[in-house]
Design an enzyme around this catalytic site. Structure first.
Site, PDB file in Angstrom:
ATOM      1  CG  ASP A   1      -0.417  -0.787   3.124  1.00 51.89           C
ATOM      2  OD1 ASP A   1      -0.311  -1.164   4.307  1.00 51.89           O
ATOM      3  OD2 ASP A   1      -0.368  -1.572   2.157  1.00 51.89           O
TER       4      ASP A   1
ATOM      5  CE  LYS B   1       3.313  -1.658   2.148  1.00 56.63           C
ATOM      6  NZ  LYS B   1       2.468  -2.808   2.498  1.00 56.63           N
TER       7      LYS B   1
END
Length: 278
Positions: A128, A8
């Site tokens: 996240d 990510k």
């Protein structure tokens, strides 16, 4: 069952506030790269986790690992033998642990034929994890729970670089000069015509965590300086709270050439060229 847990990358990250409970409010552009960890899941009477791969050192194989805690969000009584093949730097600011947990949630839901845990439970694993569970380019805001798909992106390549120096996340946040920064600039509804246009828009955004991280860890500045000198690099910036940085490229060839040069010059750095996943 074999699942990919992609890196990510926060292409921009604005810190826009702080709640009374201490959680920071963010506004971030998140994409995923075609490099990451791999999970293998197999039926078993009990839950187990084995960690292998070139970045396995220091990664826990018990409840300290988000994969284990993700499994515990399901109803008790299930078993699975999980193997994590670790390729991403540990605590590198590119969501390795969160991506692993998100992949585990998807895989265990299928393996156990069980509904995914609710949004609040997923968020409890970390800010996240929801965006990693979504697994596509997103605008992430709030404390990570508010997600909106990005407009269409042009083809893009990233060169990810980590110098192997630990970045103390708590210290980065504690040394922020401001916690009430403006949000991201307006996103064009129709997207961007090409990589250069997207890079130009990103230049009007920031990573508010980059200046304090640079002050704490000078190696980040060295990485960014090296990325900025690579032919074809449209933008170099730190991802998340560090210490992985990225260079944004329009062309696969330029990205791979940059990664090859950096690997040759700095063999102790972790370097990877990868496409941005749609």
């Amino acid at each position: 069952m074999r699942l990919f847990a992609p890196a990510k990358v926060n292409l921009a990250l604005h810190v826009t506030g702080r709640r009374d409970d201490g959680y920071h409010l963010l506004d971030s552009v998140v994409v995923f790269a075609g490099v990451g960890d791999w999970l293998t899941l197999a039926p078993s009477d009990a839950l187990s986790l084995t960690v292998t791969g070139p970045r396995a050192a220091g990664v826990p194989a018990d409840r300290r690992n988000l994969i284990w805690r993700a499994a515990e969000l399901f109803a008790p009584g299930h078993g699975a033998a999980i193997t994590l093949e670790k390729h991403l730097p540990h605590a590198g600011g590119i969501g390795g642990g969160s991506a692993d947990a998100a992949a585990a949630l998807r895989g265990l839901s299928e393996l156990w034929r069980a509904a995914m845990p609710d949004d609040a439970a997923v968020l409890s694993l970390g800010a996240d994890v929801p965006v990693c569970a979504a697994g596509r380019p997103m605008r992430m805001s709030g404390i990570g729970e508010l997600l909106a798909p990005l407009p269409p992106l042009p083809p893009l390549w990233l060169v990810l670089v980590n110098a192997g120096v630990e970045v103390p996340t708590r210290a980065v946040f504690s040394t922020l000069e401001r916690r009430d920064n403006p949000p991201l600039p307006d996103l064009p509804a129709e997207g961007w015509p090409d990589a250069a246009g997207f890079a130009g828009w990103l230049c009007s955004a920031r990573n508010d965590l980059e200046p304090p991280a640079r002050a704490l860890v000078p190696a980040i500045s060295e990485v960014l300086d090296r990325l900025n000198t690579q032919p074809g690099c449209l933008l170099a910036r730190m991802s998340g709270s560090g210490g992985t940085c990225f260079g944004l490229f329009a062309e696969e060839g330029a990205a791979k050439a940059a990664a090859e040069e950096l690997t040759g010059d700095k063999p102790d750095w972790w370097v990877a060229a990868a496409p941005v996943l749609a």
